[in-house]
Design an enzyme around this catalytic site. Structure first.
Site, PDB file in Angstrom:
ATOM      1  N   CYS A 179       0.809  -1.228   0.000  1.00  0.00           N
ATOM      2  CA  CYS A 179       0.000   0.000   0.000  1.00  0.00           C
ATOM      3  C   CYS A 179       0.837   1.270   0.000  1.00  0.00           C
ATOM      4  O   CYS A 179       0.313   2.365  -0.235  1.00  0.00           O
ATOM      5  CB  CYS A 179      -0.970   0.002   1.171  1.00  0.00           C
ATOM      6  SG  CYS A 179      -2.004  -1.464   1.220  1.00  0.00           S
ATOM      7  N   HIS A 221      -3.280   7.172   2.299  1.00  0.00           N
ATOM      8  CA  HIS A 221      -3.706   5.843   1.868  1.00  0.00           C
ATOM      9  C   HIS A 221      -5.100   5.585   2.435  1.00  0.00           C
ATOM     10  O   HIS A 221      -5.375   5.874   3.594  1.00  0.00           O
ATOM     11  CB  HIS A 221      -2.709   4.789   2.363  1.00  0.00           C
ATOM     12  CG  HIS A 221      -3.180   3.388   2.150  1.00  0.00           C
ATOM     13  ND1 HIS A 221      -3.699   2.946   0.948  1.00  0.00           N
ATOM     14  CD2 HIS A 221      -3.235   2.321   2.996  1.00  0.00           C
ATOM     15  CE1 HIS A 221      -4.034   1.678   1.061  1.00  0.00           C
ATOM     16  NE2 HIS A 221      -3.776   1.277   2.300  1.00  0.00           N
ATOM     17  N   ASN A 274     -10.198  -0.254   0.138  1.00  0.00           N
ATOM     18  CA  ASN A 274      -8.731  -0.169   0.139  1.00  0.00           C
ATOM     19  C   ASN A 274      -8.211  -0.777  -1.161  1.00  0.00           C
ATOM     20  O   ASN A 274      -8.300  -1.988  -1.362  1.00  0.00           O
ATOM     21  CB  ASN A 274      -8.190  -0.919   1.360  1.00  0.00           C
ATOM     22  CG  ASN A 274      -6.677  -0.885   1.463  1.00  0.00           C
ATOM     23  OD1 ASN A 274      -5.987  -0.510   0.523  1.00  0.00           O
ATOM     24  ND2 ASN A 274      -6.161  -1.298   2.602  1.00  0.00           N
TER      25      ASN A 274
HETATM   26  O1  UT7 Z   1      -3.442  -1.137   4.011  1.00  0.00           O
HETATM   27  C1  UT7 Z   1      -3.512  -1.613   5.339  1.00  0.00           C
HETATM   28  C2  UT7 Z   1      -4.646  -2.593   5.339  1.00  0.00           C
HETATM   29  N1  UT7 Z   1      -5.228  -2.939   6.569  1.00  0.00           N
HETATM   30  C3  UT7 Z   1      -5.909  -2.147   7.420  1.00  0.00           C
HETATM   31  O2  UT7 Z   1      -5.955  -0.955   7.342  1.00  0.00           O
HETATM   32  C4  UT7 Z   1      -6.643  -2.823   8.521  1.00  0.00           C
HETATM   33  C5  UT7 Z   1      -6.469  -2.184   9.859  1.00  0.00           C
HETATM   34  N2  UT7 Z   1      -7.361  -2.844  10.800  1.00  0.00           N
HETATM   35  C6  UT7 Z   1      -8.664  -2.594  10.847  1.00  0.00           C
HETATM   36  O3  UT7 Z   1      -9.162  -1.766  10.120  1.00  0.00           O
HETATM   37  C7  UT7 Z   1      -9.497  -3.355  11.835  1.00  0.00           C
HETATM   38  O4  UT7 Z   1      -8.651  -4.124  12.681  1.00  0.00           O
HETATM   39  C8  UT7 Z   1     -10.530  -4.268  11.150  1.00  0.00           C
HETATM   40  C9  UT7 Z   1     -11.614  -3.398  10.493  1.00  0.00           C
HETATM   41  C10 UT7 Z   1      -9.891  -5.124  10.108  1.00  0.00           C
HETATM   42  C11 UT7 Z   1     -11.204  -5.172  12.182  1.00  0.00           C
HETATM   43  O5  UT7 Z   1     -11.766  -4.414  13.221  1.00  0.00           O
HETATM   44  P1  UT7 Z   1     -11.546  -4.896  14.721  1.00  0.00           P
HETATM   45  O6  UT7 Z   1     -12.270  -3.919  15.560  1.00  0.00           O
HETATM   46  O7  UT7 Z   1     -10.081  -5.028  14.943  1.00  0.00           O
HETATM   47  O8  UT7 Z   1     -12.309  -6.276  14.728  1.00  0.00           O
HETATM   48  P2  UT7 Z   1     -11.822  -7.729  15.151  1.00  0.00           P
HETATM   49  O9  UT7 Z   1     -10.963  -8.305  14.070  1.00  0.00           O
HETATM   50  O10 UT7 Z   1     -11.267  -7.672  16.527  1.00  0.00           O
HETATM   51  O11 UT7 Z   1     -13.197  -8.513  15.182  1.00  0.00           O
HETATM   52  C12 UT7 Z   1     -14.227  -8.120  16.078  1.00  0.00           C
HETATM   53  C13 UT7 Z   1     -15.458  -8.949  15.766  1.00  0.00           C
HETATM   54  C14 UT7 Z   1     -15.223 -10.456  15.736  1.00  0.00           C
HETATM   55  O12 UT7 Z   1     -16.345 -11.070  16.322  1.00  0.00           O
HETATM   56  P3  UT7 Z   1     -16.289 -11.658  17.825  1.00  0.00           P
HETATM   57  O13 UT7 Z   1     -15.181 -12.691  17.770  1.00  0.00           O
HETATM   58  O14 UT7 Z   1     -15.963 -10.486  18.686  1.00  0.00           O
HETATM   59  O15 UT7 Z   1     -17.664 -12.212  18.003  1.00  0.00           O
HETATM   60  C15 UT7 Z   1     -15.193 -10.759  14.261  1.00  0.00           C
HETATM   61  O16 UT7 Z   1     -15.608 -12.088  13.980  1.00  0.00           O
HETATM   62  O17 UT7 Z   1     -15.999  -8.589  14.486  1.00  0.00           O
HETATM   63  C16 UT7 Z   1     -16.236  -9.796  13.724  1.00  0.00           C
HETATM   64  N3  UT7 Z   1     -16.049  -9.518  12.320  1.00  0.00           N
HETATM   65  C17 UT7 Z   1     -17.053  -9.194  11.481  1.00  0.00           C
HETATM   66  N4  UT7 Z   1     -18.375  -9.086  11.658  1.00  0.00           N
HETATM   67  C18 UT7 Z   1     -19.126  -8.728  10.595  1.00  0.00           C
HETATM   68  C19 UT7 Z   1     -14.882  -9.499  11.625  1.00  0.00           C
HETATM   69  N5  UT7 Z   1     -15.130  -9.180  10.356  1.00  0.00           N
HETATM   70  C20 UT7 Z   1     -16.451  -8.978  10.229  1.00  0.00           C
HETATM   71  C21 UT7 Z   1     -17.295  -8.628   9.163  1.00  0.00           C
HETATM   72  N6  UT7 Z   1     -18.617  -8.503   9.388  1.00  0.00           N
HETATM   73  N7  UT7 Z   1     -16.816  -8.380   7.911  1.00  0.00           N
END
Ligand code: UT7
Length: 319
Positions: free
Chosen positions: A113, A246, A276
């Site tokens: 990225c 980005h 993204n």
């Molecule tokens: O170019 C760089 C690219 N990457 C990024 O910029 C990513 C940076 N990170 C982020 O933006 C965030 O960490 C994410 C948006 C990817 C994830 O957010 P988070 O607050 O860190 O969520 P998490 O991974 O801790 O997941 C929380 C919950 C989980 O459920 P439980 O286990 O708490 O019941 C996941 O299963 O959210 C659930 N979850 C979803 N639910 C609905 C994960 N993905 C999804 C989804 N839809 N797509």
């Protein structure tokens, strides 16, 4: 002598695909989760058979038209991509052939990225050295090809597209400063840890990410690199007219803006409509803001990216 952007262009394949469209296609998610965590409402996904060089070609044509120059005048082509058409030849060489250009130096940059910022930094050095006069710098991606559509924590985040700029030698100010770094010890938090060996995929061919670690890393380095780049130019971050970051996550963008003392009215945001698009995200956002008239000639524009590697970098320019 400066290296100055004389034309910008971009291209998105097909129609926008909303979060609800993804649910229709079988992704186990919901619009509220994606919008509240990331700000993403839609992305574009390329049809099978459409490659990064196809997207790069369309974006390049628009940038060349904006600069009012012919593809044959370009003497340097750099494509930033992590989703090349082939292992080799480079996407830049394939693009060169599609553009009908002969003789330019052409190669790809792989910095995920941060790729566009890396590529622009490299092109600027070539131009300022006097060895090259007219460069085409492109970020182009078909990230949909490396997504695991069963992994809802990653597949909702990314999209496909391309953005391009023409960079020319000029006595008028252009790029004022750049700064870029990498720390390979963070290779494990965002990667596609696969390869092709003896005709088979070895390892994992899909994007894997530790989202929270990436989030924390990005928030830290994006404000640091912006300040570093501004300091090189002797420009205060408050003097920046537009930040083009980005486009990964609206919460990362907002937090960077806050740390730099830049209000959201000075930040170009397209993550809501593009998702993204990795190396393509910055030139895509730049093109949107140039074409809608927000970014004007003479304004100070700060581009910055962070991505797998880990890599990060910024370019400050007078547009
Ligand atoms: O170019 C760089 C690219 N990457 C990024 O910029 C990513 C940076 N990170 C982020 O933006 C965030 O960490 C994410 C948006 C990817 C994830 O957010 P988070 O607050 O860190 O969520 P998490 O991974 O801790 O997941 C929380 C919950 C989980 O459920 P439980 O286990 O708490 O019941 C996941 O299963 O959210 C659930 N979850 C979803 N639910 C609905 C994960 N993905 C999804 C989804 N839809 N797509």
């Amino acid at each position: 002598m400066y290296a100055r952007i004389t034309g910008v262009g971009s291209f998105l394949p097909g129609q926008p695909v909303s979060n609800n469209d993804l649910i229709q296609r079988g992704v186990d998610t919901n619009d509220e989760w994606v919008v509240s965590r990331t700000g993403i409402k839609a992305r574009h996904l390329a049809d099978p058979g459409c490659t990064s060089s196809d997207l790069a070609f369309e974006a390049s044509r628009r940038a060349l038209a904006a600069a009012a120059i012919d593809a044959g005048e370009i003497d340097l082509i750099i494509v930033a991509t992590s989703t090349p058409d082939f292992i080799f030849p480079s996407t830049a060489c394939l693009l060169q052939s599609k553009l009908g250009n002969q003789g330019a130096m052409a190669f790809d940059v792989q910095a995920v990225c941060s790729g566009f910022v890396y590529a622009l930094t490299i092109a600027e050095k070539f131009i300022r050295s006097g060895s090259h006069k007219k460069a085409l710098v492109i970020g182009a991606e078909v990230f949909s090809r490396i997504l695991d559509w069963e992994d809802r924590a990653t597949c909702v985040l990314f999209g496909d597209g391309a953005g391009a700029v023409v960079l020319e030698a000029s006595d008028k100010p252009g790029i004022l400063a750049s700064a870029a770094h990498a720390d390979g010890s963070y290779n494990g938090i965002l990667s596609v840890p696969g390869n092709i060996c003896n005709g088979k995929v070895t390892g994992d061919p899909f994007l894997r990410m530790d989202g929270q670690s990436v989030f924390k890393f990005a928030v830290r380095v994006l404000s640091e690199i912006a300040n570093e780049c501004c300091a090189v130019a002797g420009v205060a971050s408050s003097e920046v007219d537009w930040l083009v970051p980005h486009q990964a996550n609206i919460r990362i963008i907002e937090s960077t803006g806050k740390k730099l003392g830049l209000g959201m009215d000075k930040i170009i945001v397209t993550v809501d409509i593009h998702g993204n698009t990795s190396a393509a995200s910055i030139p895509l956002a730049l093109d949107v803001a140039v074409r809608d008239g927000r970014i004007q000639r003479g304004q100070k524009v700060l581009l910055e990216g962070v991505g797998g590697g880990f890599t990060w970098g910024a370019v400050l320019l007078e547009f």
